[in-house]
Design an enzyme around this catalytic site. Structure first.
Site, PDB file in Angstrom:
ATOM      1  N   SER A 148       0.893  -1.166   0.000  1.00 12.43           N
ATOM      2  CA  SER A 148       0.000   0.000   0.000  1.00 12.43           C
ATOM      3  C   SER A 148       0.922   1.203   0.000  1.00 12.43           C
ATOM      4  O   SER A 148       2.104   1.076   0.354  1.00 12.43           O
ATOM      5  CB  SER A 148      -0.848   0.003   1.270  1.00 12.43           C
ATOM      6  N   TYR A 161      -2.129  -0.819  10.929  1.00 14.34           N
ATOM      7  CA  TYR A 161      -2.051  -1.002   9.467  1.00 14.34           C
ATOM      8  C   TYR A 161      -0.728  -0.451   8.938  1.00 14.34           C
ATOM      9  O   TYR A 161      -0.020  -1.128   8.191  1.00 14.34           O
ATOM     10  CB  TYR A 161      -3.241  -0.290   8.805  1.00 14.34           C
TER      11      TYR A 161
HETATM   12  N1  NAP Z   1      -8.472  -0.915  -1.016  1.00 11.47           N
HETATM   13  C1  NAP Z   1      -7.452  -0.095  -0.891  1.00 11.47           C
HETATM   14  O1  NAP Z   1      -7.594   1.154  -0.872  1.00 11.47           O
HETATM   15  C2  NAP Z   1      -6.049  -0.644  -0.829  1.00 11.47           C
HETATM   16  C3  NAP Z   1      -4.976   0.233  -1.123  1.00 11.47           C
HETATM   17  C4  NAP Z   1      -3.680  -0.254  -1.051  1.00 11.47           C
HETATM   18  C5  NAP Z   1      -3.428  -1.573  -0.713  1.00 11.47           C
HETATM   19  N2  NAP Z   1      -4.482  -2.392  -0.429  1.00 11.47           N
HETATM   20  C6  NAP Z   1      -4.164  -3.780  -0.069  1.00 11.47           C
HETATM   21  O2  NAP Z   1      -4.698  -4.637  -1.042  1.00 11.47           O
HETATM   22  C7  NAP Z   1      -4.978  -5.934  -0.474  1.00 11.47           C
HETATM   23  C8  NAP Z   1      -6.399  -6.344  -0.839  1.00 11.47           C
HETATM   24  O3  NAP Z   1      -7.277  -5.369  -0.330  1.00 11.47           O
HETATM   25  P1  NAP Z   1      -8.750  -5.110  -0.914  1.00 11.47           P
HETATM   26  O4  NAP Z   1      -8.937  -3.643  -0.881  1.00 11.47           O
HETATM   27  O5  NAP Z   1      -8.950  -5.856  -2.185  1.00 11.47           O
HETATM   28  O6  NAP Z   1      -9.593  -5.723   0.299  1.00 11.47           O
HETATM   29  P2  NAP Z   1     -10.945  -6.607   0.340  1.00 11.47           P
HETATM   30  O7  NAP Z   1     -11.859  -6.243  -0.753  1.00 11.47           O
HETATM   31  O8  NAP Z   1     -11.389  -6.504   1.750  1.00 11.47           O
HETATM   32  O9  NAP Z   1     -10.401  -8.097   0.061  1.00 11.47           O
HETATM   33  C9  NAP Z   1      -9.532  -8.724   0.972  1.00 11.47           C
HETATM   34  C10 NAP Z   1      -9.319 -10.160   0.545  1.00 11.47           C
HETATM   35  O10 NAP Z   1      -8.393 -10.767   1.457  1.00 11.47           O
HETATM   36  C11 NAP Z   1      -9.009 -11.917   2.053  1.00 11.47           C
HETATM   37  N3  NAP Z   1      -8.495 -12.071   3.418  1.00 11.47           N
HETATM   38  C12 NAP Z   1      -8.617 -11.207   4.453  1.00 11.47           C
HETATM   39  N4  NAP Z   1      -8.035 -11.723   5.549  1.00 11.47           N
HETATM   40  C13 NAP Z   1      -7.532 -12.941   5.196  1.00 11.47           C
HETATM   41  C14 NAP Z   1      -6.839 -13.963   5.878  1.00 11.47           C
HETATM   42  N5  NAP Z   1      -6.521 -13.859   7.178  1.00 11.47           N
HETATM   43  N6  NAP Z   1      -6.487 -15.067   5.189  1.00 11.47           N
HETATM   44  C15 NAP Z   1      -6.800 -15.194   3.892  1.00 11.47           C
HETATM   45  N7  NAP Z   1      -7.462 -14.273   3.183  1.00 11.47           N
HETATM   46  C16 NAP Z   1      -7.829 -13.154   3.842  1.00 11.47           C
HETATM   47  C17 NAP Z   1     -10.515 -11.652   1.970  1.00 11.47           C
HETATM   48  O11 NAP Z   1     -11.303 -12.847   1.982  1.00 11.47           O
HETATM   49  P3  NAP Z   1     -11.903 -13.465   3.363  1.00 11.47           P
HETATM   50  O12 NAP Z   1     -12.402 -12.298   4.174  1.00 11.47           O
HETATM   51  O13 NAP Z   1     -12.963 -14.418   2.937  1.00 11.47           O
HETATM   52  O14 NAP Z   1     -10.743 -14.157   4.011  1.00 11.47           O
HETATM   53  C18 NAP Z   1     -10.602 -10.985   0.598  1.00 11.47           C
HETATM   54  O15 NAP Z   1     -10.568 -11.947  -0.420  1.00 11.47           O
HETATM   55  C19 NAP Z   1      -4.720  -5.772   1.029  1.00 11.47           C
HETATM   56  O16 NAP Z   1      -3.448  -6.275   1.349  1.00 11.47           O
HETATM   57  C20 NAP Z   1      -4.767  -4.264   1.239  1.00 11.47           C
HETATM   58  O17 NAP Z   1      -4.021  -3.864   2.352  1.00 11.47           O
HETATM   59  C21 NAP Z   1      -5.781  -1.967  -0.492  1.00 11.47           C
END
Ligand code: NAP
Length: 245
Positions: A148, A161
């Site tokens: 991120s 975070y």
């Molecule tokens: N959205 C943003 O603004 C943003 C920006 C920069 C970076 N990111 C990073 O991008 C990544 C994905 O984020 P997203 O925004 O796509 O979030 P999201 O829509 O909440 O998706 C998160 C995914 O991770 C899985 N997950 C969560 N905890 C887990 C665990 N303990 N074991 C296995 N799977 C797990 C969830 O499935 P389950 O809940 O079913 O396990 C889901 O498939 C993260 O690392 C986040 O920090 C996000």
């Protein structure tokens, strides 16, 4: 493309968009998450995208595999990669994407539970998956760690975070240098605010139209994977298209 990829946390959000792009390119993709029912629905959607000549009925063609795995749990991670090894014999692309956010709270109000959820998922999970995958990754393979912009900067009231992502960047840089002699590319993916469910828990009314679209991230990841093997791309940084949030 014919590669074998594992995308953790690919039932929705950024991970699902990356898996969708890989599937459309004819990759075999293993998607993971904790919610098995949601994962199965996402896998069914991905199977419909596989190019015709590599449909699931075509032996030896690309496959979509859904595997429940909690990246915080070493046994769960070991079982995932044992399955991948047994089924495919190799791994070309690992996308460490599974991650969690936290509610916006000052440090004194941050519970140990919130702290551990962030560190265990975003940092220890990255380590566990990478360690389990490496033994069957060869020269030419790629590891993408979804960090991120919070890996470099900080957001007040998000100490757990921020700390997890700063740690994950340190891990990623160590990994990159260790793997250069083995010809395995390690890329730190650092998106800014991206339009996914992650925002629901701390900013439900966020201006999503200003955020990065998951598809742009997926295309950037595909680009990183398709570069010639000796290209030492180290970072992919994407900023919100509507300006800083
Ligand atoms: N959205 C943003 O603004 C943003 C920006 C920069 C970076 N990111 C990073 O991008 C990544 C994905 O984020 P997203 O925004 O796509 O979030 P999201 O829509 O909440 O998706 C998160 C995914 O991770 C899985 N997950 C969560 N905890 C887990 C665990 N303990 N074991 C296995 N799977 C797990 C969830 O499935 P389950 O809940 O079913 O396990 C889901 O498939 C993260 O690392 C986040 O920090 C996000």
């Amino acid at each position: 493309m014919g590669k074998v990829a594992v995308v953790t946390g690919a039932s929705r959000g950024i991970g699902f968009a990356i898996a969708r792009t890989f599937a459309a390119e004819g990759c075999s993709v293993v998607i993971t998450g904790r919610d098995g029912a949601k994962l199965a629905r996402s896998a069914a959607e991905l199977r419909r995208l596989l190019p015709k000549q590599t449909s699931a009925h075509d032996k030896g063609g690309a496959q979509i595999v859904a595997e429940v795995c909690d990246v915080r749990d070493a046994d769960s991670v070991a079982a995932l990669f044992a399955m991948v090894k047994q089924r495919f014999g190799r791994l070309d692309v690992l996308v460490n994407n599974a991650g969690t956010a936290q509610p916006a709270v000052a440090i004194e109000q941050t519970s140990l539970e919130v702290w551990r959820a962030a560190i265990d998922t975003n940092l220890t999970g990255l380590f566990l998956c990478t360690r389990a995958a490496l033994p069957f990754m060869q020269a030419g393979a790629t590891i993408i760690n979804n960090l991120s912009v919070a890996a470099r900067t900080v957001f007040p009231n998000f100490a757990a975070y921020n700390a997890s992502k700063h740690g994950a960047l340190g891990f990623t840089l160590s990994l990159r240098d260790e793997l250069i002699p083995r010809g395995i590319r390690v890329v730190a993916l650092m998106p800014g605010a991206t339009d996914t469910d992650l925002w629901r828990q701390f900013w439900p009314d966020a201006p999503r139209e200003r955020m990065i679209d998951v598809e742009s991230i997926a295309q950037a990841v595909l680009y990183a994977v398709l570069l010639p093997p000796n290209t030492n791309l180290t970072e992919l940084v994407l900023a919100p298209t509507g300006g800083a949030l």
